[in-house]
Every structure is written in C-alpha cells, then in structure tokens.
Design a protein around this motif. Structure first.
Motif, PDB file in Angstrom:
ATOM      1  N   LYS A   5       2.720  -9.853  -4.617  1.00 35.72           N
ATOM      2  CA  LYS A   5       3.133  -9.154  -5.840  1.00 35.72           C
ATOM      3  C   LYS A   5       2.415  -7.822  -5.961  1.00 35.72           C
ATOM      4  O   LYS A   5       3.023  -6.810  -6.341  1.00 35.72           O
ATOM      5  CB  LYS A   5       2.835 -10.014  -7.075  1.00 35.72           C
ATOM      6  CG  LYS A   5       3.746 -11.193  -7.245  1.00 35.72           C
ATOM      7  CD  LYS A   5       3.347 -11.982  -8.487  1.00 35.72           C
ATOM      8  CE  LYS A   5       4.155 -13.242  -8.642  1.00 35.72           C
ATOM      9  NZ  LYS A   5       3.708 -14.031  -9.823  1.00 35.72           N
ATOM     10  N   LEU A   6       1.124  -7.817  -5.635  1.00 36.32           N
ATOM     11  CA  LEU A   6       0.342  -6.590  -5.710  1.00 36.32           C
ATOM     12  C   LEU A   6       0.855  -5.556  -4.715  1.00 36.32           C
ATOM     13  O   LEU A   6       1.042  -4.381  -5.061  1.00 36.32           O
ATOM     14  CB  LEU A   6      -1.142  -6.881  -5.469  1.00 36.32           C
ATOM     15  CG  LEU A   6      -2.088  -5.687  -5.555  1.00 36.32           C
ATOM     16  CD1 LEU A   6      -2.092  -5.075  -6.953  1.00 36.32           C
ATOM     17  CD2 LEU A   6      -3.497  -6.107  -5.159  1.00 36.32           C
ATOM     18  N   HIS A   7       1.108  -5.978  -3.491  1.00 36.33           N
ATOM     19  CA  HIS A   7       1.617  -5.048  -2.471  1.00 36.33           C
ATOM     20  C   HIS A   7       2.946  -4.439  -2.906  1.00 36.33           C
ATOM     21  O   HIS A   7       3.161  -3.231  -2.763  1.00 36.33           O
ATOM     22  CB  HIS A   7       1.787  -5.749  -1.116  1.00 36.33           C
ATOM     23  CG  HIS A   7       0.517  -6.320  -0.596  1.00 36.33           C
ATOM     24  ND1 HIS A   7       0.492  -7.338   0.321  1.00 36.33           N
ATOM     25  CD2 HIS A   7      -0.789  -6.047  -0.861  1.00 36.33           C
ATOM     26  CE1 HIS A   7      -0.759  -7.653   0.600  1.00 36.33           C
ATOM     27  NE2 HIS A   7      -1.549  -6.884  -0.111  1.00 36.33           N
ATOM     28  N   SER A   8       3.828  -5.267  -3.439  1.00 38.41           N
ATOM     29  CA  SER A   8       5.122  -4.783  -3.915  1.00 38.41           C
ATOM     30  C   SER A   8       4.950  -3.799  -5.071  1.00 38.41           C
ATOM     31  O   SER A   8       5.605  -2.752  -5.111  1.00 38.41           O
ATOM     32  CB  SER A   8       5.982  -5.978  -4.346  1.00 38.41           C
ATOM     33  OG  SER A   8       7.202  -5.539  -4.862  1.00 38.41           O
ATOM     34  N   ALA A   9       4.060  -4.121  -6.007  1.00 40.20           N
ATOM     35  CA  ALA A   9       3.821  -3.237  -7.152  1.00 40.20           C
ATOM     36  C   ALA A   9       3.260  -1.890  -6.702  1.00 40.20           C
ATOM     37  O   ALA A   9       3.646  -0.841  -7.229  1.00 40.20           O
ATOM     38  CB  ALA A   9       2.870  -3.912  -8.142  1.00 40.20           C
ATOM     39  N   ILE A  10       2.355  -1.906  -5.730  1.00 39.38           N
ATOM     40  CA  ILE A  10       1.781  -0.664  -5.209  1.00 39.38           C
ATOM     41  C   ILE A  10       2.870   0.170  -4.542  1.00 39.38           C
ATOM     42  O   ILE A  10       3.013   1.363  -4.812  1.00 39.38           O
ATOM     43  CB  ILE A  10       0.633  -0.960  -4.220  1.00 39.38           C
ATOM     44  CG1 ILE A  10      -0.574  -1.531  -4.967  1.00 39.38           C
ATOM     45  CG2 ILE A  10       0.246   0.286  -3.424  1.00 39.38           C
ATOM     46  CD1 ILE A  10      -1.649  -2.116  -4.059  1.00 39.38           C
ATOM     47  N   ASN A  28       6.074   0.092  -4.929  1.00 38.56           N
ATOM     48  CA  ASN A  28       7.125   0.535  -5.841  1.00 38.56           C
ATOM     49  C   ASN A  28       6.595   1.307  -7.050  1.00 38.56           C
ATOM     50  O   ASN A  28       7.387   1.722  -7.894  1.00 38.56           O
ATOM     51  CB  ASN A  28       7.941  -0.672  -6.308  1.00 38.56           C
ATOM     52  CG  ASN A  28       8.671  -1.327  -5.157  1.00 38.56           C
ATOM     53  OD1 ASN A  28       9.291  -0.651  -4.343  1.00 38.56           O
ATOM     54  ND2 ASN A  28       8.584  -2.639  -5.060  1.00 38.56           N
ATOM     55  N   GLY A  29       5.281   1.484  -7.128  1.00 37.88           N
ATOM     56  CA  GLY A  29       4.709   2.181  -8.275  1.00 37.88           C
ATOM     57  C   GLY A  29       5.021   1.471  -9.587  1.00 37.88           C
ATOM     58  O   GLY A  29       5.221   2.116 -10.616  1.00 37.88           O
ATOM     59  N   THR A  60      -3.053   6.927 -11.767  1.00 35.77           N
ATOM     60  CA  THR A  60      -2.646   7.482 -10.473  1.00 35.77           C
ATOM     61  C   THR A  60      -1.150   7.279 -10.251  1.00 35.77           C
ATOM     62  O   THR A  60      -0.473   8.136  -9.689  1.00 35.77           O
ATOM     63  CB  THR A  60      -3.445   6.811  -9.336  1.00 35.77           C
ATOM     64  OG1 THR A  60      -4.823   7.025  -9.561  1.00 35.77           O
ATOM     65  CG2 THR A  60      -3.076   7.371  -7.976  1.00 35.77           C
ATOM     66  N   TYR A  61      -0.642   6.151 -10.715  1.00 36.57           N
ATOM     67  CA  TYR A  61       0.789   5.872 -10.594  1.00 36.57           C
ATOM     68  C   TYR A  61       1.575   6.531 -11.720  1.00 36.57           C
ATOM     69  O   TYR A  61       2.664   7.054 -11.490  1.00 36.57           O
ATOM     70  CB  TYR A  61       1.035   4.354 -10.591  1.00 36.57           C
ATOM     71  CG  TYR A  61       0.462   3.696  -9.366  1.00 36.57           C
ATOM     72  CD1 TYR A  61       1.185   3.636  -8.184  1.00 36.57           C
ATOM     73  CD2 TYR A  61      -0.826   3.151  -9.388  1.00 36.57           C
ATOM     74  CE1 TYR A  61       0.645   3.051  -7.054  1.00 36.57           C
ATOM     75  CE2 TYR A  61      -1.367   2.563  -8.258  1.00 36.57           C
ATOM     76  CZ  TYR A  61      -0.627   2.518  -7.097  1.00 36.57           C
ATOM     77  OH  TYR A  61      -1.165   1.945  -5.976  1.00 36.57           O
ATOM     78  N   ALA A  75       0.735  10.777  -8.764  1.00 41.55           N
ATOM     79  CA  ALA A  75      -0.152  11.290  -7.711  1.00 41.55           C
ATOM     80  C   ALA A  75      -0.016  10.490  -6.418  1.00 41.55           C
ATOM     81  O   ALA A  75      -0.110  11.051  -5.331  1.00 41.55           O
ATOM     82  CB  ALA A  75      -1.606  11.278  -8.179  1.00 41.55           C
ATOM     83  N   LEU A  76       0.197   9.176  -6.530  1.00 42.07           N
ATOM     84  CA  LEU A  76       0.292   8.332  -5.342  1.00 42.07           C
ATOM     85  C   LEU A  76       1.702   7.786  -5.189  1.00 42.07           C
ATOM     86  O   LEU A  76       2.250   7.176  -6.112  1.00 42.07           O
ATOM     87  CB  LEU A  76      -0.697   7.164  -5.429  1.00 42.07           C
ATOM     88  CG  LEU A  76      -0.682   6.181  -4.253  1.00 42.07           C
ATOM     89  CD1 LEU A  76      -1.049   6.879  -2.943  1.00 42.07           C
ATOM     90  CD2 LEU A  76      -1.631   5.024  -4.528  1.00 42.07           C
ATOM     91  N   LYS A  77       2.276   8.037  -4.015  1.00 42.17           N
ATOM     92  CA  LYS A  77       3.579   7.487  -3.667  1.00 42.17           C
ATOM     93  C   LYS A  77       3.440   6.836  -2.294  1.00 42.17           C
ATOM     94  O   LYS A  77       3.118   7.511  -1.321  1.00 42.17           O
ATOM     95  CB  LYS A  77       4.638   8.578  -3.634  1.00 42.17           C
ATOM     96  CG  LYS A  77       4.926   9.158  -5.016  1.00 42.17           C
ATOM     97  CD  LYS A  77       6.059  10.147  -4.928  1.00 42.17           C
ATOM     98  CE  LYS A  77       6.490  10.785  -6.175  1.00 42.17           C
ATOM     99  NZ  LYS A  77       5.887  10.944  -7.323  1.00 42.17           N
TER     100      LYS A  77
END
Length: 125
Positions: A16-21, A23-24, A55-56, A60-62
């Motif tokens: 879930k965390l990886h997906s959230a990161i 997909n912002g 950051t999201y 700034a981070l994509k």
C-alpha cells in the motif's frame, strides 16, 4: 480478530505504501504514516510526516518507477522492522533521477491500523 502482526499484514502495508508513493496518493500516505513519524532521508535530513506529505502536495516528488526488493522482516510484539532495497526513478523538483536505495522502516500496530513510525534511507550502488 487476531491482534498479532503477521508477515503478510506488514507486506500488505508495504505494498500500500509503495502504491501511495508511486501515485502521490496523499490520503493513503496520511493513513499509513503515524502523526509522530521521524524519517532520515538519504541526504541526512530528518523529516516529519507533515514534511513528507508536503513533498507530494506541492508536486516536488514524482515517482515513475518503484521496484522494491524485501530483504529482512522482523516482527517484535506489536511492531515490525523491515529492510528493503528499492530502485526509484522519477523527478524531484523537476530534475530527473534514477537511483537505488536501502530503507529500514519501523511499523507499529495501533487501534486504527498499522503505521510507519520511523525509518531511514541511504543511496546504494
């Protein structure tokens, strides 16, 4: 419901965390990160949950690619410590990047779910 943490429950949260990161997804990140989170970035800077979410929020981070490789997972009572390497690519402040990092994250079970309470990342290779 069983109150014990399991390897599967932590791996599910990691996914879930990886997906959230990638997909912002600020809503999901807000749910997965504890309000008192402390995290050390590869630069050595210590950030809080609010700093990470900003950051999201500000774009700034994509992240274009996030390829995790779980290395070790230890469950200790109501907490879990996981180490993993992740290949990341994307843009930070519109500057493209591609790098591999090693992370350690600490997850803790609370009444409202399992959340990241701390961690750190370093650049590798």
């Amino acid at each position: 419901m069983d109150n014990k943490l399991t390897e599967n429950s932590i791996l599910e949260q990691e996914n879930k965390l990886h997906s959230a990161i990638k997909n912002g997804n600020i809503t999901a990140l807000d749910q997965l990160l504890h309000d008192d989170l402390l995290f050390i970035l590869p630069s050595g800077e210590t950030i809080t949950k609010e700093m990470d979410l900003n950051t999201y929020r500000n774009g700034a981070l994509k992240v274009d690619e996030l390829l995790p490789d779980i290395e070790k997972l230890n469950i200790i009572d109501d907490m879990a410590v996981i180490t993993l390497s992740i290949k990341l690519s994307g843009k930070f402040n519109d500057v493209p990047f591609e790098a591999s990092y090693r992370y350690i994250r600490v997850w803790k079970k609370f009444g409202d779910g399992i959340k990241v309470i701390g961690g750190s990342g370093i650049a590798i290779r």
